[in-house]
Design a protein around this motif. Sequence first.
Motif, PDB file in Angstrom:
ATOM      1  N   GLY A   1       0.779  -1.240   0.000  1.00  0.00           N
ATOM      2  CA  GLY A   1       0.000   0.000   0.000  1.00  0.00           C
ATOM      3  C   GLY A   1       0.800   1.274   0.000  1.00  0.00           C
ATOM      4  O   GLY A   1       0.396   2.264  -0.591  1.00  0.00           O
ATOM      5  N   MET A   2       1.983   1.255   0.652  1.00  0.00           N
ATOM      6  CA  MET A   2       2.778   2.481   0.721  1.00  0.00           C
ATOM      7  C   MET A   2       3.301   2.912  -0.635  1.00  0.00           C
ATOM      8  O   MET A   2       3.723   4.052  -0.799  1.00  0.00           O
ATOM      9  N   HIS A   3       3.255   2.029  -1.619  1.00  0.00           N
ATOM     10  CA  HIS A   3       3.767   2.352  -2.952  1.00  0.00           C
ATOM     11  C   HIS A   3       2.675   2.855  -3.901  1.00  0.00           C
ATOM     12  O   HIS A   3       2.981   3.341  -4.983  1.00  0.00           O
ATOM     13  N   LEU A   4       1.404   2.710  -3.515  1.00  0.00           N
ATOM     14  CA  LEU A   4       0.283   3.088  -4.374  1.00  0.00           C
ATOM     15  C   LEU A   4      -0.052   4.568  -4.238  1.00  0.00           C
ATOM     16  O   LEU A   4       0.086   5.156  -3.164  1.00  0.00           O
ATOM     17  N   ARG A   5      -0.534   5.134  -5.335  1.00  0.00           N
ATOM     18  CA  ARG A   5      -0.995   6.516  -5.318  1.00  0.00           C
ATOM     19  C   ARG A   5      -2.281   6.600  -4.498  1.00  0.00           C
ATOM     20  O   ARG A   5      -3.052   5.662  -4.456  1.00  0.00           O
ATOM     21  N   PRO A   6      -2.526   7.784  -3.932  1.00  0.00           N
ATOM     22  CA  PRO A   6      -3.862   7.973  -3.380  1.00  0.00           C
ATOM     23  C   PRO A   6      -4.794   8.166  -4.565  1.00  0.00           C
ATOM     24  O   PRO A   6      -4.392   8.838  -5.512  1.00  0.00           O
ATOM     25  N   VAL A   7      -5.882   7.626  -4.698  1.00  0.00           N
ATOM     26  CA  VAL A   7      -6.670   6.864  -3.760  1.00  0.00           C
ATOM     27  C   VAL A   7      -6.662   5.408  -4.238  1.00  0.00           C
ATOM     28  O   VAL A   7      -7.018   5.145  -5.390  1.00  0.00           O
ATOM     29  N   ALA A   8      -6.295   4.469  -3.376  1.00  0.00           N
ATOM     30  CA  ALA A   8      -6.279   3.052  -3.733  1.00  0.00           C
ATOM     31  C   ALA A   8      -7.687   2.470  -3.612  1.00  0.00           C
ATOM     32  O   ALA A   8      -8.414   2.767  -2.673  1.00  0.00           O
ATOM     33  N   VAL A   9      -8.043   1.661  -4.592  1.00  0.00           N
ATOM     34  CA  VAL A   9      -9.358   1.026  -4.635  1.00  0.00           C
ATOM     35  C   VAL A   9      -9.151  -0.479  -4.800  1.00  0.00           C
ATOM     36  O   VAL A   9      -8.487  -0.908  -5.747  1.00  0.00           O
TER      37      VAL A   9
ATOM     38  N   ILE B   1      -4.331 -10.124  -3.240  1.00  0.00           N
ATOM     39  CA  ILE B   1      -5.053  -8.864  -3.090  1.00  0.00           C
ATOM     40  C   ILE B   1      -4.574  -7.939  -4.204  1.00  0.00           C
ATOM     41  O   ILE B   1      -3.371  -7.817  -4.430  1.00  0.00           O
ATOM     42  N   ALA B   2      -5.502  -7.301  -4.885  1.00  0.00           N
ATOM     43  CA  ALA B   2      -5.154  -6.393  -5.976  1.00  0.00           C
ATOM     44  C   ALA B   2      -5.790  -5.031  -5.717  1.00  0.00           C
ATOM     45  O   ALA B   2      -6.820  -4.930  -5.048  1.00  0.00           O
ATOM     46  N   ALA B   3      -5.149  -3.999  -6.256  1.00  0.00           N
ATOM     47  CA  ALA B   3      -5.679  -2.652  -6.098  1.00  0.00           C
ATOM     48  C   ALA B   3      -5.371  -1.825  -7.334  1.00  0.00           C
ATOM     49  O   ALA B   3      -4.348  -2.017  -7.981  1.00  0.00           O
ATOM     50  N   LYS B   4      -6.270  -0.927  -7.640  1.00  0.00           N
ATOM     51  CA  LYS B   4      -6.042   0.101  -8.647  1.00  0.00           C
ATOM     52  C   LYS B   4      -6.069   1.434  -7.911  1.00  0.00           C
ATOM     53  O   LYS B   4      -6.400   1.482  -6.713  1.00  0.00           O
ATOM     54  N   THR B   5      -5.729   2.487  -8.598  1.00  0.00           N
ATOM     55  CA  THR B   5      -5.849   3.809  -7.991  1.00  0.00           C
ATOM     56  C   THR B   5      -6.666   4.698  -8.909  1.00  0.00           C
ATOM     57  O   THR B   5      -6.852   4.394 -10.082  1.00  0.00           O
ATOM     58  N   ARG B   6      -7.164   5.761  -8.349  1.00  0.00           N
ATOM     59  CA  ARG B   6      -7.886   6.758  -9.125  1.00  0.00           C
ATOM     60  C   ARG B   6      -7.503   8.127  -8.600  1.00  0.00           C
ATOM     61  O   ARG B   6      -7.058   8.267  -7.456  1.00  0.00           O
ATOM     62  N   PRO B   7      -7.647   9.160  -9.428  1.00  0.00           N
ATOM     63  CA  PRO B   7      -7.376  10.509  -8.933  1.00  0.00           C
ATOM     64  C   PRO B   7      -8.321  10.869  -7.790  1.00  0.00           C
ATOM     65  O   PRO B   7      -9.456  10.370  -7.728  1.00  0.00           O
ATOM     66  N   LYS B   8      -7.869  11.731  -6.904  1.00  0.00           N
ATOM     67  CA  LYS B   8      -8.707  12.197  -5.799  1.00  0.00           C
ATOM     68  C   LYS B   8      -9.914  12.943  -6.346  1.00  0.00           C
ATOM     69  O   LYS B   8      -9.833  13.609  -7.377  1.00  0.00           O
ATOM     70  N   LEU B   9     -11.037  12.836  -5.653  1.00  0.00           N
ATOM     71  CA  LEU B   9     -12.211  13.637  -5.963  1.00  0.00           C
ATOM     72  C   LEU B   9     -12.072  14.946  -5.193  1.00  0.00           C
ATOM     73  O   LEU B   9     -11.874  14.940  -3.982  1.00  0.00           O
ATOM     74  N   VAL B  10     -12.137  16.068  -5.901  1.00  0.00           N
ATOM     75  CA  VAL B  10     -12.003  17.366  -5.241  1.00  0.00           C
ATOM     76  C   VAL B  10     -13.224  18.207  -5.556  1.00  0.00           C
ATOM     77  O   VAL B  10     -13.917  17.982  -6.547  1.00  0.00           O
ATOM     78  N   GLY B  11     -13.506  19.181  -4.733  1.00  0.00           N
ATOM     79  CA  GLY B  11     -14.614  20.078  -4.984  1.00  0.00           C
ATOM     80  C   GLY B  11     -15.593  20.074  -3.838  1.00  0.00           C
ATOM     81  O   GLY B  11     -15.365  19.497  -2.787  1.00  0.00           O
ATOM     82  N   GLY B  12     -16.705  20.696  -4.080  1.00  0.00           N
ATOM     83  CA  GLY B  12     -17.728  20.817  -3.045  1.00  0.00           C
ATOM     84  C   GLY B  12     -19.070  20.370  -3.575  1.00  0.00           C
ATOM     85  O   GLY B  12     -19.164  19.510  -4.453  1.00  0.00           O
TER      86      GLY B  12
END
Length: 196
Positions: A140-148, A163-174
Amino acid sequence: MEGLKRQAERAIREFLELFPMERGTLFVLGGSTSEVLGERVGTRPSLEAAEAILEGLLPPLLERGVWVAVQACEHLNRALVVEREAARAYSLEEVTVFPHPKAGGSLATAAFLRFRDPVMVESLRAQAHGGMDIGGVLIGMHLRPVAVPLRLPSRRIGEAPLIAAKTRPKLVGGARAVYTREEMLKKVEAYRQGLP
């Protein structure tokens, strides 16, 4: 060992079907061959098992132009084997150490022996786009935020949990933010029509 190769190949194909990584992205692999063989982490390293796993996993990733980083064990502070070109592309700091089955682990050793121009790096600086953990070695320490988490049909390689994971860009905004292209196009169309 042929069975491990087939399991690894099936798992990476399932992974890429769910998360088709693009050329130039970074995939991190961590694993314990001891766990794969049904033993406790670090008690039964196997270069043969590592080679079989890499034989199955690497070709589908490399065909797509995905960079692969293979995590060493805790005795090397989870440093990683990468191709020199990947280290340059991701501005990773090279360190001087050579993995072997009793310090670094069999997967890192097999990767170092297999890669074209391998170097060891201290960290991926949380830049990996996706990865697999074979046997609970903690990538996990090697994965970008946000790991899914990715729920693959393949749940094990050998005896080790997968166990496998992908990452996605952070959701920002309001409150007014939208998070899909489709939602954006609806908002633009509503704006053009003068709707609230």
